[in-house]
Design a protein around this motif. Sequence first.
Motif, PDB file in Angstrom:
ATOM      1  N   MET A   4     -34.423  46.703  -8.953  1.00 36.31           N
ATOM      2  CA  MET A   4     -34.111  47.411 -10.198  1.00 36.31           C
ATOM      3  C   MET A   4     -35.335  47.493 -11.083  1.00 36.31           C
ATOM      4  N   PHE A   5     -36.067  46.391 -11.156  1.00 39.51           N
ATOM      5  CA  PHE A   5     -37.267  46.357 -11.986  1.00 39.51           C
ATOM      6  C   PHE A   5     -38.308  47.333 -11.441  1.00 39.51           C
ATOM      7  N   ALA A   6     -38.501  47.345 -10.136  1.00 33.39           N
ATOM      8  CA  ALA A   6     -39.474  48.260  -9.521  1.00 33.39           C
ATOM      9  C   ALA A   6     -39.073  49.713  -9.763  1.00 33.39           C
ATOM     10  N   ALA A   7     -37.770  50.010  -9.677  1.00 33.40           N
ATOM     11  CA  ALA A   7     -37.303  51.383  -9.923  1.00 33.40           C
ATOM     12  C   ALA A   7     -37.548  51.788 -11.370  1.00 33.40           C
ATOM     13  N   ALA A   8     -37.301  50.876 -12.299  1.00 34.48           N
ATOM     14  CA  ALA A   8     -37.535  51.176 -13.713  1.00 34.48           C
ATOM     15  C   ALA A   8     -39.023  51.411 -13.983  1.00 34.48           C
ATOM     16  N   MET A   9     -39.859  50.581 -13.392  1.00 32.13           N
ATOM     17  CA  MET A   9     -41.303  50.751 -13.597  1.00 32.13           C
ATOM     18  C   MET A   9     -41.805  52.033 -12.924  1.00 32.13           C
ATOM     19  N   ALA A  10     -41.226  52.398 -11.807  1.00 30.01           N
ATOM     20  CA  ALA A  10     -41.605  53.658 -11.148  1.00 30.01           C
ATOM     21  C   ALA A  10     -41.256  54.840 -12.043  1.00 30.01           C
ATOM     22  N   ALA A  11     -40.108  54.764 -12.707  1.00 28.70           N
ATOM     23  CA  ALA A  11     -39.724  55.839 -13.632  1.00 28.70           C
ATOM     24  C   ALA A  11     -40.703  55.927 -14.797  1.00 28.70           C
ATOM     25  N   ARG A  41     -47.451  50.847 -21.186  1.00 28.46           N
ATOM     26  CA  ARG A  41     -46.864  50.469 -19.898  1.00 28.46           C
ATOM     27  C   ARG A  41     -46.718  48.952 -19.788  1.00 28.46           C
ATOM     28  N   ARG A  42     -47.751  48.220 -20.155  1.00 24.86           N
ATOM     29  CA  ARG A  42     -47.682  46.748 -20.087  1.00 24.86           C
ATOM     30  C   ARG A  42     -46.594  46.211 -21.013  1.00 24.86           C
ATOM     31  N   SER A  43     -46.497  46.795 -22.191  1.00 21.93           N
ATOM     32  CA  SER A  43     -45.473  46.362 -23.139  1.00 21.93           C
ATOM     33  C   SER A  43     -44.075  46.636 -22.589  1.00 21.93           C
ATOM     34  N   MET A  44     -43.883  47.814 -22.030  1.00 21.06           N
ATOM     35  CA  MET A  44     -42.570  48.153 -21.463  1.00 21.06           C
ATOM     36  C   MET A  44     -42.261  47.267 -20.256  1.00 21.06           C
ATOM     37  N   GLU A  45     -43.276  46.979 -19.456  1.00 21.75           N
ATOM     38  CA  GLU A  45     -43.082  46.119 -18.289  1.00 21.75           C
ATOM     39  C   GLU A  45     -42.632  44.726 -18.725  1.00 21.75           C
TER      40      GLU A  45
END
Length: 109
Positions: A4-11, A41-45
């Motif tokens: 789920m985390f990888a999918a969110a970061m891919a989006a 991106r880092r903040s959202m991650e």
Amino acid sequence: RQEMFAAAMAAIDEEDAVMLYRCSKLAESSPLFLEAVDMRRRSMEKTLAERFGQNLQHLQSIMGSVLGDLNRANVQAHREAVREARAASDEALKAARRAAEMNREHLQV
């Protein structure tokens, strides 16, 4: 969780790629723009990782509670089934003894 985390970061990466494509002139002329995109991106991650962790803990707590309830209900249902089976076998045994007693009385006459 990782999927789920990888999918969110891919989006997020896809959104950033579209934004950078649309703002290619700005991205080429301003290294600060690229740095701001990387910081975003880092903040959202980090935020997503924290939220996924919190949600996972909450779900694990709920699942533990639900599984405990199901286990208790299963044990109770098993106990009731054993009691009913025991009562039915006791009744069958009593009926067999009565039949045997009646048979013995009939044979003595």
